[in-house]
Design a protein around this motif. Sequence first.
Motif, PDB file in Angstrom:
ATOM      1  N   ILE A 340       0.496  -1.049   0.048  1.00  0.00           N
ATOM      2  CA  ILE A 340      -0.328  -0.403   0.173  1.00  0.00           C
ATOM      3  C   ILE A 340       0.931   1.766  -0.144  1.00  0.00           C
ATOM      4  O   ILE A 340       0.894   1.880  -1.035  1.00  0.00           O
ATOM      5  N   GLU A 341       1.879   1.451   0.636  1.00  0.00           N
ATOM      6  CA  GLU A 341       3.011   2.649   1.131  1.00  0.00           C
ATOM      7  C   GLU A 341       3.700   2.646  -0.754  1.00  0.00           C
ATOM      8  O   GLU A 341       3.863   4.020  -0.831  1.00  0.00           O
ATOM      9  N   MET A 342       3.950   1.873  -0.638  1.00  0.00           N
ATOM     10  CA  MET A 342       4.389   1.592  -2.394  1.00  0.00           C
ATOM     11  C   MET A 342       3.846   2.046  -3.452  1.00  0.00           C
ATOM     12  O   MET A 342       3.954   3.077  -4.146  1.00  0.00           O
ATOM     13  N   ALA A 343       2.185   1.547  -3.265  1.00  0.00           N
ATOM     14  CA  ALA A 343       1.046   2.340  -4.382  1.00  0.00           C
ATOM     15  C   ALA A 343       0.854   3.772  -4.578  1.00  0.00           C
ATOM     16  O   ALA A 343       0.844   4.744  -4.888  1.00  0.00           O
ATOM     17  N   ILE A 344       1.123   3.651  -3.377  1.00  0.00           N
ATOM     18  CA  ILE A 344       1.031   5.144  -2.821  1.00  0.00           C
ATOM     19  C   ILE A 344       1.848   5.949  -2.633  1.00  0.00           C
ATOM     20  O   ILE A 344       1.240   7.444  -2.905  1.00  0.00           O
TER      21      ILE A 344
END
Length: 414
Positions: A340-344
């Motif tokens: 999720i953090e990478m996608a954001i």
Amino acid sequence: MTRPPEPLILVMALLNLLFFTIQATHYHQSFVHRDKPRTSVLEGHRRSSNTILENKLLAPALGKLVLFYSNSCHDCLSFASTLHKLSHQLNNWRQVLAIYKVDCEESIKVCHDFQIQHLPTLRFFHSNFERDRDGIGIGIEIRSRNIRGITTKIATLLASNSYKGVLHHKPVFKTLQSQETLKSLFHKDNVSRYLVLVFQPRHSQIGVNTLLDMLPHHEVTVRIVENPQLFANFGLQPFAQKLVLFDRNGVSHPLIPARDSSKAYVDSLKKLLRTLAQNSRTVLRDFSWKNRKSQIQGRTQDLNDKGDENNKHDLSLNQNNRRIINHVLNEPLKIYQADIEMAIGILLHIEIPKIKVIKEKALNALKMFLDVLIHLSPVSQVKTQLLRDLLSWLKNNDKLTGLDFIDLVNCYEK
């Protein structure tokens, strides 16, 4: 059926993009790893005036390195390759150091007022820069012309700099004190997941350099130990430790780097952090798929039973859609926090900046999207604060470009 408002449609599109980005990063790892060097911290300011330069020097909680040069200066041209390497080597220090350059051919008054007597000249300015009684504070000159000498001097100056006003991940160069314990250190810092203790012998800078090089890792706080006896306060053997990492559960991970250098120390820490991240990956979503499957299938049946002859075709699921739903229901969805953090990160740094102009409905959609992420996305506190800062700025503005947005992201990430 009532059509949803257009901003809501855009928010749904952004959320869908986030989901597919998570999937892409999870399987392809397409995002540039954080350890790779970003753009150089070197910034050119042509035709600088005293006001422009002084405004840069007045920025709080930052050390500033200013190169005064001339394109017609032979020594400046010879120093160019060293400066290029230096700017990349200091990239990890960008949270506490800004680098600027001033062309003395185009900014004659600036160089005169700052008493530049030879070129190239490197000057360091502390965060508490102010005009002195003679007119202008001229800073501290760094006379070395080799990378090691320059970085050593800058590290010393940064360690004595003031970081008052830093709200997140404030660097602590003060050496560990006898009254400090693992509990008290984690109590002061409720953001970092790990604490690193690094032993720094007398007349060495290995602790300072390790701290500076680890600044991009906001999940880690580095403290410098000059008295080896203090390791006993943490349940470790004195004089037997050089580098050790603690997690919030009090588990210690002593490290034995390949050699006594800050680079070897940082490499050892990064390797350990990657191992810990792989071992502790937590599943964020693992629905009760049997119940969910029965609910979806029940709703689908209700839609097919209740629809009249005119809309049965729209409400009923065709065979292809059924296959998709069956595949999803039979393969429990697992989404990891790291994904999720990478996608954001991809959305903030790559996808959203592609938009030429963000205004009106698109801007409202972006605000709603950030609001959803803040309240529903289980990301780190640092990432959540970044989203809050972005949303706060957007609420007070009615238009921006994609380039403005990425500049804003980079500014708040510092």
